[in-house]
Scaffold this active site. Structure first.
Site, PDB file in Angstrom:
ATOM      1  N   LYS A  80     -10.165-108.708  59.101  1.00 25.61           N
ATOM      2  CA  LYS A  80     -11.145-109.653  59.808  1.00 25.61           C
ATOM      3  C   LYS A  80     -10.211-111.100  59.819  1.00 25.61           C
ATOM      4  O   LYS A  80      -9.609-111.024  58.978  1.00 25.61           O
ATOM      5  CB  LYS A  80     -12.522-109.503  58.884  1.00 25.61           C
ATOM      6  CG  LYS A  80     -13.425-110.189  59.407  1.00 25.61           C
ATOM      7  CD  LYS A  80     -14.355-109.221  60.096  1.00 25.61           C
ATOM      8  CE  LYS A  80     -16.000-109.631  60.632  1.00 25.61           C
ATOM      9  NZ  LYS A  80     -16.723-108.801  61.206  1.00 25.61           N
ATOM     10  N   ALA A 185     -29.914-109.248  67.168  1.00 24.24           N
ATOM     11  CA  ALA A 185     -31.641-108.822  67.160  1.00 24.24           C
ATOM     12  C   ALA A 185     -32.440-109.159  68.265  1.00 24.24           C
ATOM     13  O   ALA A 185     -33.364-108.544  68.527  1.00 24.24           O
ATOM     14  CB  ALA A 185     -32.117-109.826  65.914  1.00 24.24           C
TER      15      ALA A 185
HETATM   16  N1  LIG Z   1     -22.629-109.510  66.959  1.00 25.22           N
HETATM   17  C1  LIG Z   1     -22.011-108.353  66.558  1.00 25.22           C
HETATM   18  O1  LIG Z   1     -21.671-107.503  67.496  1.00 25.22           O
HETATM   19  C2  LIG Z   1     -22.155-107.850  65.201  1.00 25.22           C
HETATM   20  C3  LIG Z   1     -22.662-108.522  64.377  1.00 25.22           C
HETATM   21  N2  LIG Z   1     -22.831-108.089  63.088  1.00 25.22           N
HETATM   22  C4  LIG Z   1     -23.828-108.916  62.014  1.00 25.22           C
HETATM   23  O2  LIG Z   1     -24.997-108.952  62.581  1.00 25.22           O
HETATM   24  C5  LIG Z   1     -25.538-110.222  62.096  1.00 25.22           C
HETATM   25  C6  LIG Z   1     -26.080-110.770  63.232  1.00 25.22           C
HETATM   26  O3  LIG Z   1     -25.112-111.258  64.132  1.00 25.22           O
HETATM   27  P1  LIG Z   1     -25.191-111.864  65.646  1.00 25.22           P
HETATM   28  O4  LIG Z   1     -26.659-111.836  66.054  1.00 25.22           O
HETATM   29  O5  LIG Z   1     -23.937-111.929  66.132  1.00 25.22           O
HETATM   30  O6  LIG Z   1     -25.443-113.676  64.920  1.00 25.22           O
HETATM   31  P2  LIG Z   1     -26.188-114.786  65.622  1.00 25.22           P
HETATM   32  O7  LIG Z   1     -25.539-115.840  64.626  1.00 25.22           O
HETATM   33  O8  LIG Z   1     -26.451-114.832  66.866  1.00 25.22           O
HETATM   34  O9  LIG Z   1     -27.666-114.538  64.683  1.00 25.22           O
HETATM   35  C7  LIG Z   1     -28.087-114.581  63.447  1.00 25.22           C
HETATM   36  C8  LIG Z   1     -29.474-115.290  63.381  1.00 25.22           C
HETATM   37  O10 LIG Z   1     -29.994-115.382  62.041  1.00 25.22           O
HETATM   38  C9  LIG Z   1     -30.358-116.536  61.966  1.00 25.22           C
HETATM   39  N3  LIG Z   1     -30.566-116.759  60.463  1.00 25.22           N
HETATM   40  C10 LIG Z   1     -29.505-117.476  59.794  1.00 25.22           C
HETATM   41  N4  LIG Z   1     -29.976-117.668  58.371  1.00 25.22           N
HETATM   42  C11 LIG Z   1     -31.187-117.205  58.245  1.00 25.22           C
HETATM   43  C12 LIG Z   1     -32.240-117.136  57.513  1.00 25.22           C
HETATM   44  N5  LIG Z   1     -31.930-117.310  56.289  1.00 25.22           N
HETATM   45  N6  LIG Z   1     -33.323-116.530  57.595  1.00 25.22           N
HETATM   46  C13 LIG Z   1     -33.753-116.222  58.973  1.00 25.22           C
HETATM   47  N7  LIG Z   1     -32.945-116.332  59.835  1.00 25.22           N
HETATM   48  C14 LIG Z   1     -31.628-116.695  59.703  1.00 25.22           C
HETATM   49  C15 LIG Z   1     -29.684-117.658  62.961  1.00 25.22           C
HETATM   50  O11 LIG Z   1     -30.525-118.731  63.081  1.00 25.22           O
HETATM   51  C16 LIG Z   1     -29.320-116.696  63.917  1.00 25.22           C
HETATM   52  O12 LIG Z   1     -30.464-116.707  64.959  1.00 25.22           O
HETATM   53  C17 LIG Z   1     -24.373-110.840  61.327  1.00 25.22           C
HETATM   54  O13 LIG Z   1     -24.553-110.660  60.048  1.00 25.22           O
HETATM   55  C18 LIG Z   1     -23.403-110.444  61.954  1.00 25.22           C
HETATM   56  O14 LIG Z   1     -22.075-110.235  61.094  1.00 25.22           O
HETATM   57  C19 LIG Z   1     -22.238-106.996  62.695  1.00 25.22           C
HETATM   58  C20 LIG Z   1     -21.688-106.302  63.597  1.00 25.22           C
HETATM   59  C21 LIG Z   1     -21.491-106.645  64.865  1.00 25.22           C
HETATM   60  C1  LIG Z   2     -15.818-106.655  67.380  1.00 21.14           C
HETATM   61  C2  LIG Z   2     -16.741-106.927  66.268  1.00 21.14           C
HETATM   62  C3  LIG Z   2     -18.194-106.759  66.683  1.00 21.14           C
HETATM   63  C4  LIG Z   2     -16.413-106.147  65.201  1.00 21.14           C
HETATM   64  C5  LIG Z   2     -16.872-106.619  63.796  1.00 21.14           C
HETATM   65  O1  LIG Z   2     -15.857-107.532  63.404  1.00 21.14           O
HETATM   66  C6  LIG Z   2     -17.820-106.349  63.122  1.00 21.14           C
HETATM   67  O2  LIG Z   2     -18.456-104.987  63.516  1.00 21.14           O
HETATM   68  O3  LIG Z   2     -18.255-106.777  62.124  1.00 21.14           O
END
Ligand SMILES: NC(=O)C1=CN([C@@H]2O[C@H](COP(=O)(O)OP(=O)(O)OC[C@H]3O[C@@H](n4cnc5c(N)ncnc54)[C@H](O)[C@@H]3O)[C@@H](O)[C@H]2O)C=CC1
Ligand SMILES: CC(C)CC(=O)C(=O)O
Length: 364
Positions: A80, A185
């Site tokens: 990472k 989400a």
């Molecule tokens: N995007 C992907 O394909 C993947 C994401 N993840 C994990 O899933 C999670 C979400 O990822 P994304 O949707 O891409 O990120 P994102 O940044 O688009 O969404 C995260 C959301 O959480 C909100 N947030 C932050 N702090 C908060 C709090 N205290 N209470 C409520 N909401 C809060 C943010 O405002 C944002 O809308 C992360 O932890 C990421 O590491 C894991 C695997 C793959």
């Molecule tokens: C390509 C990403 C979705 C891979 C990653 O870093 C993760 O799953 O947290």
């Protein structure tokens, strides 16, 4: 932080510091384990409070990728990267190009993709300097932003967890409390809404909440109220370490299934929710849809094939519940066991002597 001591504890292979004064790049690439193949994992851009916090995050997330890729059955190791900076104000094209050159310098030991704070456009800039990047725009024959596919995997895995907890994998009429309605989400909520689930959402971003309320009829609650909702399922999709001493006593949900990485603050919290009878879908298994999708690019991207593989998350989650019951251990440990056993099996077979082009006698 004693870096070598930390690396030794979890047997990390490599930690790379990347600095470019002109663009302001300060990045760290952590490679945990490449037994199964090159390390694949996203690049996170974040305003870390300190350098040690950034190093620790890179290391923790890299190890998580080793387990995630192994449990997903991918021939990929775990790595990472983190870029220190504010994704809203500190990005510039040269920063990602400079970062791409550092990745190229690793000659394929690390392959990157999107994570929190980085986008498809950022991957395209990295791609101008290296081929060791996935999640690039479709115009390059790539799979683009992995978030919608991660969301699909969460939805599939949540159904498997619902079957375990409620005896049926239908989510119709179930209430799901979703923490954070960002990239992953938002699509997850769409799948759930389409199946007839009721949604409760929270986010620090009011616009994101409003969108979920308007499009999916979700009920909005305050950020601190999400844990105690009268919900069947809690879906943490924002932050790590949200299963902890403060939140556990508030949980009413029978299932925890969400996208956030590193959901357990500590292993003891995995033990506690297990004792409470909560069905926990281990984070790195249920959120592996994104990495499964981008990994498919390495064989020439085929969306149908990638989605079929993502649907395999259902079976993997079932397998983990079976190991948990068989060995009488919490599901987070069952997932670790599944991943570690696969790595050990591959390490054994890869340890066999194979003749290369050199002479076996002279070694030349
Ligand atoms: N995007 C992907 O394909 C993947 C994401 N993840 C994990 O899933 C999670 C979400 O990822 P994304 O949707 O891409 O990120 P994102 O940044 O688009 O969404 C995260 C959301 O959480 C909100 N947030 C932050 N702090 C908060 C709090 N205290 N209470 C409520 N909401 C809060 C943010 O405002 C944002 O809308 C992360 O932890 C990421 O590491 C894991 C695997 C793959
Ligand atoms: C390509 C990403 C979705 C891979 C990653 O870093 C993760 O799953 O947290």
């Amino acid at each position: 932080m004693e870096i070598f001591k930390y690396m030794e504890t979890y047997d990390y292979e490599q930690l790379v510091f990347c600095q470019d004064q002109t663009s302001g790049l300060k990045a760290i690439i952590a490679i945990h384990d490449t037994t199964l193949g090159p390390a694949l994992g996203g690049t996170r851009m974040w305003t870390y409070a300190s350098e040690s916090e950034a190093i620790e995050d890179a290391l923790r997330l890299a190890r998580g990728m080793t387990y995630k890729n192994a449990a997903a059955g991918l021939n990929l190791g775990g790595g990472k990267a983190v870029i220190i900076g504010d994704p809203r104000t500190d990005k510039n094209p040269e920063l990602f190009r400079a970062f791409g050159r550092y990745i190229q310098g690793l000659n394929g030991r690390y392959i990157t993709a999107e994570d929190v704070g980085t986008t498809e456009e950022d991957m395209d800039l990295i791609h101008s300097e290296t081929d060791y990047v996935t999640g690039v725009s479709a115009e390059f024959g790539s799979s683009g932003n992995p978030s919608p596919v991660t969301a699909y995997g969460i939805y599939i895995g949540m159904k498997a967890a619902a079957k375990e907890a409620f005896g049926s994998d239908s989510l119709e009429g179930k209430t799901v409390a979703v923490q954070g309605v960002g990239n992953v989400a938002y699509t997850l909520c769409r799948h759930l809404h389409e199946e007839g689930a009721k949604l409760i959402v929270t986010d620090i971003n009011k616009e994101a909440v409003q969108r979920a309320v308007e499009e999916f009829g979700a009920k909005a609650v305050d950020i601190n109220e999400i844990y105690s909702q009268d919900a069947d399922i809690f879906a943490p999709c924002a932050l790590g370490a949200i299963i902890n001493d403060t939140t556990i006593p508030q949980f009413k949900a029978k299932v925890i299934a969400g996208s956030a990485n590193n959901q357990l603050q500590d292993t003891v919290h995995g033990d506690l929710i297990h004792e409470m009878g909560i069905v926990y879908a281990p984070d790195y298994v249920i959120n592996s849809g994104g990495v499964i999708n981008v990994a498919d690019e390495l064989a020439g991207y085929n969306r149908e094939r990638a989605l079929k593989r993502v649907e395999g998350i259902y079976g993997t989650i079932e397998q983990i519940f079976a190991i948990s019951k068989r060995d009488k251990i919490p599901t987070y440990l069952a997932a670790d066991r599944l991943a570690e056993e696969r790595i050990a099996r591959v390490a054994k077979s890869r340890g066999q002597f194979l003749q290369n082009e050199k002479s076996i006698i002279s070694g030349r």
